[in-house]
Design an enzyme around this catalytic site. Structure first.
Site, PDB file in Angstrom:
ATOM      1  N   ASP A  51      -9.880  -0.331  -3.964  1.00  0.00           N
ATOM      2  CA  ASP A  51     -10.699   0.893  -3.985  1.00  0.00           C
ATOM      3  C   ASP A  51      -9.804   2.125  -4.129  1.00  0.00           C
ATOM      4  O   ASP A  51     -10.286   3.252  -4.200  1.00  0.00           O
ATOM      5  CB  ASP A  51     -11.628   0.978  -2.765  1.00  0.00           C
ATOM      6  CG  ASP A  51     -10.876   0.950  -1.443  1.00  0.00           C
ATOM      7  OD1 ASP A  51      -9.635   0.830  -1.454  1.00  0.00           O
ATOM      8  OD2 ASP A  51     -11.538   1.046  -0.388  1.00  0.00           O
ATOM      9  N   SER A  52      -8.474   1.893  -4.223  1.00  0.00           N
ATOM     10  CA  SER A  52      -7.556   2.978  -4.609  1.00  0.00           C
ATOM     11  C   SER A  52      -7.888   3.459  -6.019  1.00  0.00           C
ATOM     12  O   SER A  52      -7.388   4.502  -6.452  1.00  0.00           O
ATOM     13  CB  SER A  52      -6.105   2.503  -4.538  1.00  0.00           C
ATOM     14  OG  SER A  52      -5.949   1.269  -5.206  1.00  0.00           O
ATOM     15  N   ASP A  90     -11.866  -5.126  -3.667  1.00  0.00           N
ATOM     16  CA  ASP A  90     -12.212  -4.419  -2.429  1.00  0.00           C
ATOM     17  C   ASP A  90     -13.709  -4.181  -2.331  1.00  0.00           C
ATOM     18  O   ASP A  90     -14.327  -3.701  -3.294  1.00  0.00           O
ATOM     19  CB  ASP A  90     -11.533  -3.037  -2.416  1.00  0.00           C
ATOM     20  CG  ASP A  90     -10.206  -3.052  -1.687  1.00  0.00           C
ATOM     21  OD1 ASP A  90     -10.011  -3.912  -0.809  1.00  0.00           O
ATOM     22  OD2 ASP A  90      -9.358  -2.191  -2.004  1.00  0.00           O
ATOM     23  N   LYS A 120     -12.020  -8.270  -0.481  1.00  0.00           N
ATOM     24  CA  LYS A 120     -11.181  -7.783   0.627  1.00  0.00           C
ATOM     25  C   LYS A 120     -11.976  -6.754   1.426  1.00  0.00           C
ATOM     26  O   LYS A 120     -12.664  -5.909   0.832  1.00  0.00           O
ATOM     27  CB  LYS A 120      -9.882  -7.161   0.098  1.00  0.00           C
ATOM     28  CG  LYS A 120      -9.023  -6.527   1.204  1.00  0.00           C
ATOM     29  CD  LYS A 120      -7.593  -6.267   0.765  1.00  0.00           C
ATOM     30  CE  LYS A 120      -7.367  -4.999  -0.009  1.00  0.00           C
ATOM     31  NZ  LYS A 120      -7.752  -3.759   0.706  1.00  0.00           N
ATOM     32  N   GLU A 122     -11.730  -4.085   4.996  1.00  0.00           N
ATOM     33  CA  GLU A 122     -10.841  -3.431   5.951  1.00  0.00           C
ATOM     34  C   GLU A 122     -11.399  -3.528   7.369  1.00  0.00           C
ATOM     35  O   GLU A 122     -12.564  -3.212   7.591  1.00  0.00           O
ATOM     36  CB  GLU A 122     -10.672  -1.950   5.579  1.00  0.00           C
ATOM     37  CG  GLU A 122      -9.962  -1.742   4.252  1.00  0.00           C
ATOM     38  CD  GLU A 122      -9.752  -0.258   3.933  1.00  0.00           C
ATOM     39  OE1 GLU A 122     -10.006   0.604   4.791  1.00  0.00           O
ATOM     40  OE2 GLU A 122      -9.316   0.016   2.795  1.00  0.00           O
ATOM     41  N   GLU A 189      -0.949  -2.938   6.221  1.00  0.00           N
ATOM     42  CA  GLU A 189      -0.536  -1.681   5.576  1.00  0.00           C
ATOM     43  C   GLU A 189       0.101  -0.726   6.573  1.00  0.00           C
ATOM     44  O   GLU A 189      -0.461  -0.415   7.623  1.00  0.00           O
ATOM     45  CB  GLU A 189      -1.761  -1.023   4.914  1.00  0.00           C
ATOM     46  CG  GLU A 189      -1.419   0.302   4.243  1.00  0.00           C
ATOM     47  CD  GLU A 189      -2.440   0.797   3.241  1.00  0.00           C
ATOM     48  OE1 GLU A 189      -3.417   0.086   2.951  1.00  0.00           O
ATOM     49  OE2 GLU A 189      -2.238   1.926   2.724  1.00  0.00           O
TER      50      GLU A 189
HETATM   51  O1  KIV Z   1      -7.026  -0.209  -2.511  1.00  0.00           O
HETATM   52  C1  KIV Z   1      -5.849  -0.596  -2.537  1.00  0.00           C
HETATM   53  O2  KIV Z   1      -5.092  -0.379  -3.493  1.00  0.00           O
HETATM   54  C2  KIV Z   1      -5.335  -1.331  -1.386  1.00  0.00           C
HETATM   55  C3  KIV Z   1      -3.871  -1.632  -1.329  1.00  0.00           C
HETATM   56  C4  KIV Z   1      -3.116  -0.409  -0.997  1.00  0.00           C
HETATM   57  C5  KIV Z   1      -3.556  -2.742  -0.421  1.00  0.00           C
HETATM   58  O3  KIV Z   1      -6.079  -1.682  -0.517  1.00  0.00           O
END
Ligand code: KIV
Length: 271
Positions: A51-52, A90, A120, A122, A189
């Site tokens: 989600d980055s 994510d 994934k 969090e 992280e």
């Molecule tokens: O969204 C992302 O890029 C991440 C990584 C930094 C692990 O969760």
């Protein structure tokens, strides 16, 4: 011996064998077809459609605004490119916390509409029921502990997490919960290297670190950071392998000059 070189396709089981044999896992983000094709061909083990994307693709300050539809769009593009790597996506903010039925529906949309291999999420104990329900549908789950950017407004800062004993102990407890639930791996992280080592030694599932030192079972970076496309983001843990911001800018400036000076197109570049 390299476990990953022996297989045509990386699966969650391959990652576990890599941990068992001591082979480190390489993971990078990708959000589009062209980049994912290069990253996959280069031999990366895991591609994270993170989600980055909210930051590096859409220009938001945090990861919170990105939607499930947008994540599915990015993931579908990556899936079309990847032949060998495991693709993890994510679940975005607001699609899994506090409602396990909603969490399952979000995970199923990602799997069905993008063709991804895993999701994934969090968090630790507080999202236990969501993880359990997603796993019950046969969807592999990767956990994410330590600095969890979707909780940035709770933390108030992107600084290193779990330096204090209480938070470190909760992180260890959470990691054990995620493993017991059936997560296939956990991202750690921005936590102290010593703590990441301790967690990695206690777990039988792989840990993948970002800013968590050398003793996790693998490493992950945001592709745009590694390539130097993001210019101003300079955390201590980041190693830049290229300076693409300046290289691309230079190429564009060269093109502009060639157009203005009538150098482009030349005789060979026309019909
Ligand atoms: O969204 C992302 O890029 C991440 C990584 C930094 C692990 O969760």
């Amino acid at each position: 011996m390299s476990v990953s070189k022996e297989v045509k396709r990386i699966t969650t089981h391959v990652l576990r064998s890599m941990k068992d044999s001591g082979e480190k896992i390489s993971m990078l983000t990708s959000y589009d077809y062209s980049m994912a094709r290069i990253v996959d061909e280069a031999g990366i083990d895991v591609i994270l459609v993170g989600d980055s994307a909210s930051n590096v693709m859409a220009g938001h300050e945090t990861t919170l605004p990105i939607t499930l539809d947008q994540m599915i769009y990015h993931a579908s593009s990556v899936i079309r490119a990847a032949k060998r790597s495991l693709i993890v996506v994510d679940l975005p903010f607001g699609t899994y916390q506090g409602n396990s039925k909603k969490a399952l529906a979000s995970a199923i949309r990602i799997m069905k509409e993008s063709g991804a291999h895993a999701v994934k999420l969090e968090g630790g104990a507080e999202i236990k029921t969501s993880i359990k329900r997603i796993l019950s549908a046969g969807v592999p789950v990767m956990g994410h502990l330590g600095l969890t950017p979707q909780a940035i407004y709770k933390f108030g800062t992107y600084t290193v997490r779990a330096r204090e004993e209480e938070e470190a102990e909760k992180l260890i407890r959470d990691a054990l919960i995620l493993e017991k639930l059936g997560c296939f791996a956990i991202v750690l992280e921005k936590i102290p290297a010593k703590l990441a080592k301790k967690v990695s030694e206690q777990l039988s599932i792989p840990t993948i670190g970002i800013g968590a030192g050398p003793d996790t079972d693998g490493q992950v970076l945001v592709l745009h950071d590694l390539l130097g496309i993001t210019k101003d983001f300079k955390p201590r843990f980041l190693r830049r392998y290229l300076n693409l911001f300046d290289d691309i800018k230079g190429a564009v400036q060269h093109y502009i000059k060639d157009v203005k000076s009538l150098d482009f197109p030349n005789e060979k570049e026309q019909y």
